[in-house]
Design an enzyme around this catalytic site. Structure first.
Site, PDB file in Angstrom:
ATOM      1  N   ASP A 250       0.841  -1.203   0.000  1.00 36.73           N
ATOM      2  CA  ASP A 250       0.000   0.000   0.000  1.00 36.73           C
ATOM      3  C   ASP A 250       0.873   1.249   0.000  1.00 36.73           C
ATOM      4  OD1 ASP A 250      -2.327  -1.494   0.046  1.00 36.73           O
ATOM      5  OD2 ASP A 250      -2.625  -1.326   2.211  1.00 36.73           O
ATOM      6  N   GLU A 375       3.875  -4.019  -7.649  1.00 35.34           N
ATOM      7  CA  GLU A 375       3.160  -3.462  -6.492  1.00 35.34           C
ATOM      8  C   GLU A 375       1.644  -3.569  -6.650  1.00 35.34           C
ATOM      9  OE1 GLU A 375       5.278  -3.249  -4.389  1.00 35.34           O
ATOM     10  OE2 GLU A 375       7.014  -2.975  -5.669  1.00 35.34           O
TER      11      GLU A 375
END
Length: 398
Positions: A250, A375
């Site tokens: 995150d 990611e």
């Protein structure tokens, strides 16, 4: 109507004069230092040591680290500002920094004081290189699907497994590695994962993976064969590291969005400059309405992406976790795809030159494919944002 957010105040962007001063300093570094090494680095598939040293001299590695841990103590928005300016010139180098920042963030938040002093300080000072090893051949987007094991024996953990697509995997001094300390619970697969700091002598890089883009960034596969890790190198609580890993991803997500901003900014600048230099049918390209349309659409894409990225960064900075997670997912896929559209428009404006390697546009297009993937892939971000909205804001489990 600000659904699913609580207030219009959630939509502010906290940019200050300090951020502008940082932007100016990093742009100077990027244009006067980084730019000299891009072509060489991309050909040699590496970032020259003199570049790393110059980045160390101006404190880029520890930008986000607490001053007590050898860092600069800057806020999260500073990382976004710095990343955008660095990526505008050399995306591979911003990825090198991103992994160090992920390492620093994760250990600073979840590690104990001893681990912070021992491992965060050298990385923040630029003396050591970090890696974050979670992805496995059968566990990418499925973070809970890892198979690497860690068994406790005589006061230490024995790790066995394989990790793949690990940035800095073949050059790192320290690794954050996730492993299962207990089998997955069918009702809660995320439980039973632990995280460890492992030093390079215990890790076996087996291959460097050639990727479409980010050529100077090292992507590797590593093997863990009966690796002994001291119990004190456990990060946080045993069995709770799924949360640590997700928190790290995150954290990184909006920085990836800012990487895309840098690429989009560079492509737009190239496109505008070319339309003022090149003529066709006895007119500058800038005088053609079709070209003007491409410019305005690209400007709109870039500024929308920039606003949502800096908005997400402000939410993180202000500790609005639920709002941030949704905004970060949106920023990731909006910014990377906006940058891709800008690059493709630039290539069309350049005509025949647009498909040559000399303009740098094709490298931008290749680099963006990695940004859309790592990611958390863009497809996963679309699903994650929707699920988080249902789960956290509405209370409906999907």
């Amino acid at each position: 109507m600000v659904f699913p957010f609580k207030s219009l105040e959630d939509f502010k962007v906290d940019i200050t004069q300090d951020h502008e001063l940082l932007r100016s300093a990093v742009r100077d570094f990027a244009e006067n230092v980084l730019a000299k090494y891009v072509e060489r680095g991309e050909k040699e598939l590496d970032i020259p040591m003199e570049v790393k040293q110059k980045a160390k001299d101006i404190g880029l590695y520890g930008l986000f680290a607490n001053e007590s841990l050898g860092g600069q103590g800057a806020d999260y928005l500073s990382l976004i500002v710095a990343t955008e300016e660095i990526t505008r010139v050399w995306p591979s180098f911003s990825t090198f920094l991103l992994i160090d920042w992920m390492f620093i963030y994760t250990l600073s938040k979840f590690g104990n004081d001893e681990l912070k002093r021992k491992y965060v300080v050298p990385v923040a000072k630029g003396d050591k290189v970090a890696a974050f090893a979670n992805t496995e051949p059968s566990a990418g987007s499925d973070v809970a699907g890892i198979k690497t094991t860690a068994k406790k024996l005589n006061g230490e953990y024995i790790l066995n497994g394989r990790k793949i697509f690990i940035t800095n995997g073949d050059i790192a001094d320290y690794y954050l590695i996730t492993a299962r300390t207990s089998p997955p619970d069918p009702k809660a697969r995320w439980k039973g994962i632990s995280m460890f700091v492992v030093e390079k002598d215990a890790v076996k890089p087996v291959s460097r993976i050639e990727t479409t883009g980010l050529k100077s960034s090292h992507t590797a596969e590593i093997v863990l064969e009966d690796v002994k890790v001291p119990a004190e190198n456990l990060v946080g609580e045993e069995g709770n590291a799924f949360k640590y890993a997700v928190s790290a991803f995150d954290f990184a997500r909006t920085i990836v969005a800012s990487q895309a901003l840098g690429v989009g900014q560079s492509a737009l600048e190239k496109m505008v400059n070319y339309t003022l230099q090149r003529s066709a049918f006895e007119k500058k390209l800038a005088d053609f309405q079709l070209v003007q349309t491409k410019i305005s659409e690209s400007l709109a894409d870039l500024e929308v992406a920039r606003l949502i990225t800096y908005w997400a960064g402000t939410l993180f900075k202000n500790g609005k976790e639920n709002e941030y997670v949704v905004a970060a997912s949106l920023a990731k896929f909006i910014s990377t795809e906006a940058a891709e559209r800008i690059v493709l428009r630039a290539m069309s404006v350049y005509g025949g030159y647009g498909v040559t390697t000399s303009t740098g546009l094709e490298r931008m297009l290749r680099d963006l494919q990695i940004m859309k993937t790592y990611e958390g892939t863009n497809d996963i971000q679309r699903i994650s944002a929707a699920r988080f909205l249902y789960n956290k804001f509405i209370g409906y489990k999907v």
